[in-house]
Design a protein around this motif. Structure first.
Motif, PDB file in Angstrom:
ATOM      1  N   LEU A   1     -75.780 -16.097   0.854  1.00 50.21           N
ATOM      2  CA  LEU A   1     -75.391 -15.284  -0.305  1.00 50.21           C
ATOM      3  C   LEU A   1     -74.271 -16.005  -1.028  1.00 50.21           C
ATOM      4  O   LEU A   1     -73.269 -16.394  -0.400  1.00 50.21           O
ATOM      5  CB  LEU A   1     -74.929 -13.893   0.148  1.00 50.21           C
ATOM      6  CG  LEU A   1     -74.472 -12.963  -0.990  1.00 50.21           C
ATOM      7  CD1 LEU A   1     -75.622 -12.670  -1.943  1.00 50.21           C
ATOM      8  CD2 LEU A   1     -73.901 -11.671  -0.412  1.00 50.21           C
ATOM      9  N   ILE A   2     -74.408 -16.185  -2.336  1.00 49.82           N
ATOM     10  CA  ILE A   2     -73.448 -16.917  -3.165  1.00 49.82           C
ATOM     11  C   ILE A   2     -72.972 -15.970  -4.265  1.00 49.82           C
ATOM     12  O   ILE A   2     -73.790 -15.349  -4.944  1.00 49.82           O
ATOM     13  CB  ILE A   2     -74.111 -18.165  -3.781  1.00 49.82           C
ATOM     14  CG1 ILE A   2     -74.668 -19.064  -2.673  1.00 49.82           C
ATOM     15  CG2 ILE A   2     -73.129 -18.924  -4.643  1.00 49.82           C
ATOM     16  CD1 ILE A   2     -75.581 -20.161  -3.178  1.00 49.82           C
ATOM     17  N   LEU A   3     -71.636 -15.838  -4.430  1.00 46.13           N
ATOM     18  CA  LEU A   3     -71.060 -14.950  -5.441  1.00 46.13           C
ATOM     19  C   LEU A   3     -70.074 -15.719  -6.301  1.00 46.13           C
ATOM     20  O   LEU A   3     -69.504 -16.745  -5.879  1.00 46.13           O
ATOM     21  CB  LEU A   3     -70.356 -13.766  -4.775  1.00 46.13           C
ATOM     22  CG  LEU A   3     -71.231 -12.816  -3.931  1.00 46.13           C
ATOM     23  CD1 LEU A   3     -70.372 -11.755  -3.286  1.00 46.13           C
ATOM     24  CD2 LEU A   3     -72.314 -12.182  -4.778  1.00 46.13           C
ATOM     25  N   PHE A   4     -69.860 -15.194  -7.494  1.00 51.51           N
ATOM     26  CA  PHE A   4     -68.831 -15.741  -8.368  1.00 51.51           C
ATOM     27  C   PHE A   4     -67.470 -15.209  -7.907  1.00 51.51           C
ATOM     28  O   PHE A   4     -67.211 -13.993  -7.915  1.00 51.51           O
ATOM     29  CB  PHE A   4     -69.087 -15.327  -9.823  1.00 51.51           C
ATOM     30  CG  PHE A   4     -69.725 -16.395 -10.638  1.00 51.51           C
ATOM     31  CD1 PHE A   4     -71.009 -16.245 -11.123  1.00 51.51           C
ATOM     32  CD2 PHE A   4     -69.059 -17.583 -10.900  1.00 51.51           C
ATOM     33  CE1 PHE A   4     -71.608 -17.242 -11.871  1.00 51.51           C
ATOM     34  CE2 PHE A   4     -69.653 -18.582 -11.642  1.00 51.51           C
ATOM     35  CZ  PHE A   4     -70.931 -18.414 -12.118  1.00 51.51           C
ATOM     36  N   GLN A   5     -66.601 -16.075  -7.484  1.00 50.98           N
ATOM     37  CA  GLN A   5     -65.253 -15.700  -7.083  1.00 50.98           C
ATOM     38  C   GLN A   5     -64.288 -16.733  -7.642  1.00 50.98           C
ATOM     39  O   GLN A   5     -64.476 -17.937  -7.441  1.00 50.98           O
ATOM     40  CB  GLN A   5     -65.132 -15.611  -5.557  1.00 50.98           C
ATOM     41  CG  GLN A   5     -65.940 -14.463  -4.955  1.00 50.98           C
ATOM     42  CD  GLN A   5     -65.678 -14.276  -3.482  1.00 50.98           C
ATOM     43  OE1 GLN A   5     -65.016 -15.104  -2.847  1.00 50.98           O
ATOM     44  NE2 GLN A   5     -66.167 -13.185  -2.918  1.00 50.98           N
ATOM     45  N   GLU A   6     -63.292 -16.235  -8.323  1.00 56.05           N
ATOM     46  CA  GLU A   6     -62.291 -17.098  -8.946  1.00 56.05           C
ATOM     47  C   GLU A   6     -62.947 -18.140  -9.851  1.00 56.05           C
ATOM     48  O   GLU A   6     -62.679 -19.326  -9.816  1.00 56.05           O
ATOM     49  CB  GLU A   6     -61.444 -17.790  -7.868  1.00 56.05           C
ATOM     50  CG  GLU A   6     -60.651 -16.811  -7.016  1.00 56.05           C
ATOM     51  CD  GLU A   6     -59.827 -17.496  -5.933  1.00 56.05           C
ATOM     52  OE1 GLU A   6     -59.114 -16.783  -5.236  1.00 56.05           O
ATOM     53  OE2 GLU A   6     -59.903 -18.735  -5.813  1.00 56.05           O
TER      54      GLU A   6
END
Length: 732
Positions: A1-6
């Motif tokens: 799972l890959i998320l947009f963070q910072e």
């Protein structure tokens, strides 16, 4: 799972097989366990990528991760919230190709859509918690300030007003529907998200009741929700949560999950109800799709034409089975077997089961495993297994098919093959099978040039290049036209030239059977016959023409001696010379006629060429021939017509055999002072100046014949543009 963070894509969770999930956060650029090029492609296009066999996908053939891990099935799906990329889901399967089918992809899309909502809600809750803590700190600070200095009240009030504005702004921008209404159901407030979701303008919904706007008369399922909503308005504490259909202004229906909170006045009376709702339409659709999928697969399981089973590893106890599995072993229903029967009692050789388990322990699965099984009544049948082992849960799951008919067919096929081999062995001629690429697949009976040890080799490995090219051309022509060809060729065997006549017959899978017969004795007989015919002609010419010309010479000598002395004797000699000359001319013409082409014996050049075209048209079914005569036909000399016929015959042969033309035009033009023969085809063509002398005997022969009769020969051709041959000769 890959998320947009910072402001960057970060891997937040990795799971593989039965291993625990790794929740360590890693930037995508630094992660070695994913194909970065695939992730970047989905980030850029925001479109789902599905590969049935990623290692063979040309677009990502250079990705080091895919090449190193030999990735098979691959799925990379963007997680979007209101058309904004918030994350990426990456799945791969290195064991099988084509794992992510259309049905599974639809289910994943629904689940990812619900996950996007959940991720956004989680983010919102986290923001709300942070804001609450911040608000609490501010209130505490303001309380302390009020206690310390009353003069700061205005500043505190301003801060509170700003805080309220922030709270309102938070409500307005929340990704949930927030609505406030009185105990009569009249709407006093709705946030922007709610207005957009339900399709109203704010002034179109405020002041109206729930029943006039978002509560349907009856749900699609048939449930009447109005009584429940009336009870909610009277007693909101009894309905802290609920889920149901809500009506949009355009008639659409959305599923909403509601959290309800009563707002009381100072006297403890309910003055308003605050409801917060989340759109669960996609989740409901996903659940319904899952239910349909489960029902479909359950139906497939029950009605499959192959046996499906699950058994315990150690003792083979049947844990689950479908009807076909029960039928295979002679039971009326799976219920007679599940939890009762052990498959160990139905293996003819129990060691086959143990061997299959060992393979599954090593590889995790076994495919196309054949073994003999025994039915309930003792009947033996052949079974084909494909199974996988789940050691953690102590079971084997797989499918079983009855292949007894196939095994019987295989035995019959082997017997038939043995019979055919015996039959072919009785054939005295060399026989082999060759594919369209010129590879020797099977040698049933060979020669010294190609025996059984040559199986698998190509023609270019067995013969000289020119001969191999010629053989390959024959094979490809037979495969292309699906017609049997007969060709003659020679080969040097044991120091002597051996002639063969080969029959090349096309069979399936772009292969041919090459049957060669030794015709050396026939060729020798033909050569001897030709030599005998030449000797006969030489004797005949010697006995006729030579004798006549010898007599002429003798009479000329005698005439010279008496020319001045005896006029009458001289005239007698001259008459005899004339008679001998006529006799020699007659014999010469008879010899020429004997050598004249057979086609010209029955008519003129026009009719001979017409019969030749007719013969070729009947033999070459895949070639269209056109024959046309322009002008009034007239007769040319025998030698001219004979050579013109041979030139035309050679041009037609070249067009059929070498140019592989499918259209040929033959044209005879009889002008007043000139005759023209034209043969034109649409074959593969050639460079006129690029033909080596070793391959240009036909063209050389045509040129020599034209020169012999004083005609002009013109050949026009280019590779891929066909060939045109023109012969022109003046009329005598």
């Amino acid at each position: 799972l890959i998320l947009f963070q910072e402001n960057q894509l970060t891997v937040v969770a990795q799971c593989s097989g039965n291993k625990p999930c790794d929740l360590e956060k890693i930037a995508v650029a630094d992660c070695a366990t994913i194909p970065v090029s695939v992730i970047r492609s989905v980030e850029r296009t925001q479109e789902t990528l599905v590969f049935d066999d990623a290692v063979s996908e040309p677009s990502f053939s250079t990705d080091p991760y895919i090449q190193h891990h030999q990735t098979r099935s691959l799925l990379c799906m963007p997680i979007l919230q209101q058309r904004q990329l918030i994350g990426i889901l990456y799945l791969e399967n290195n064991l099988s190709t084509g794992v992510f089918t259309r049905d599974r992809l639809q289910v994943l899309k629904l689940l990812v859509a619900q996950a996007a909502i959940s991720l956004e809600n989680a983010r919102f809750c986290e923001q709300l918690k942070d804001y609450t803590k911040t608000l609490e700190r501010k209130v505490e600070a303001q309380a302390q300030a009020l206690k310390q200095e009353i003069a700061e009240r205005q500043q505190t009030e301003a801060a509170l007003r700003q805080s309220e504005a922030n709270y309102r702004n938070l409500l307005q921008t929340a990704n949930s529907v927030i609505i406030r209404y009185d105990p009569q159901g009249r709407i006093h407030y709705i946030n922007d998200y709610g207005v957009k979701l339900l399709g109203y303008e704010e002034h179109q919904i405020l002041g109206r009741t729930l029943f006039e706007t978002i509560i349907p008369d009856i749900e699609i399922s048939g449930r009447d929700v109005k009584p429940m909503v009336h009870d909610l308005l009277r007693n909101p504490q009894a309905y802290p949560q609920g889920e149901g259909e809500n009506l949009c202004r355009d008639g659409r229906r959305v599923w909403m999950a509601w959290s309800n909170q009563a707002i009381f006045n100072g006297q403890g009376e309910v003055v308003e109800i605050l409801s917060v709702g989340n759109d669960t339409t996609q989740r409901r659709q996903a659940e319904e799709a899952l239910q349909r999928s489960e029902a479909k697969f359950r139906n497939i399981f029950a009605n499959s034409q192959v046996g499906i089973y699950r058994t315990r590893i150690n003792d083979g106890l049947i844990l689950d089975a479908n009807q076909r599995f029960a039928d295979l072993f002679g039971f009326d229903s799976p219920q007679e077997m599940i939890g009762i029967e052990h498959t160990t009692g139905y293996w003819v050789n129990l060691s086959d089961r143990q061997q299959g388990i060992e393979v599954m322990k090593r590889d995790g699965e076994v495919r196309s495993y054949e073994a003999q099984m025994r039915k309930r009544d003792g009947t033996v049948f052949w079974g084909l297994f494909s199974s996988y082992l789940n050691a953690a849960d102590d079971y084997i799951e797989g499918v079983l098919a009855d292949i007894s008919d196939r095994k019987q067919a295989e035995v019959a096929l082997q017997d038939s093959e043995a019979e055919l081999r015996s039959l072919f062995s009785a054939i005295p001629d060399p026989l082999c099978i060759i594919n369209a690429e010129g590879r020797l697949l099977c040698t049933i009976k060979g020669t010294s040039s190609y025996g059984e040890e040559c199986t698998g080799k190509t023609l270019h490995q067995l013969f000289a290049k020119e001969q191999a090219d010629e053989f390959l051309d024959y094979i490809q022509q037979s495969v292309r036209t699906q017609q049997v060809l007969t060709v003659e060729y020679s080969d040097w065997i044991a120091g002597r030239e051996v002639w063969f006549s080969a029959r090349i017959a096309p069979i399936r899978h772009e292969q041919v059977i090459w049957l060669a017969r030794d015709i050396t004795l026939q060729k020798q007989a033909e050569a001897a016959s030709i030599l005998e015919e030449r000797n006969r002609m030489a004797r005949e010419i010697h006995d006729t023409l030579a004798q006549a010309f010898t007599g002429i010479l003798a009479q000329v000598g005698a005439a010279n001696q008496v020319l001045t002395d005896d006029v009458e004797a001289t005239q007698a000699h001259l008459d005899l010379i004339k008679e001998l000359a006529r006799t020699g001319l007659t014999e010469a013409r008879r010899s020429v006629v004997a050598l004249r082409p057979q086609l010209l014996e029955e008519g003129s050049l026009q009719s001979a060429l017409h019969r030749l075209v007719t013969q070729i048209r009947a033999a070459a079914n895949d070639t269209t021939l056109y024959y046309e005569v322009k002008g009034t036909a007239y007769t040319l000399s025998t030698e001219v017509e004979s050579n013109l016929l041979r030139i035309g015959q050679e041009a037609l042969t070249n067009a059929i055999r070498h140019a592989h033309a499918d259209e040929i035009r033959v044209e005879l033009v009889y002008d007043r002072n000139q005759f023209c023969l034209r043969v034109k085809d649409n074959g593969q063509g050639f460079g006129v100046g690029s033909i080596p002398s070793s391959k240009g005997f036909g063209l050389l022969g045509m040129s020599e014949r034209a020169e012999r009769i004083g005609a002009q020969l013109t050949i026009r051709s280019q590779p891929g543009q066909g060939t045109e041959m023109i012969v022109t000769i003046d009329r005598e």
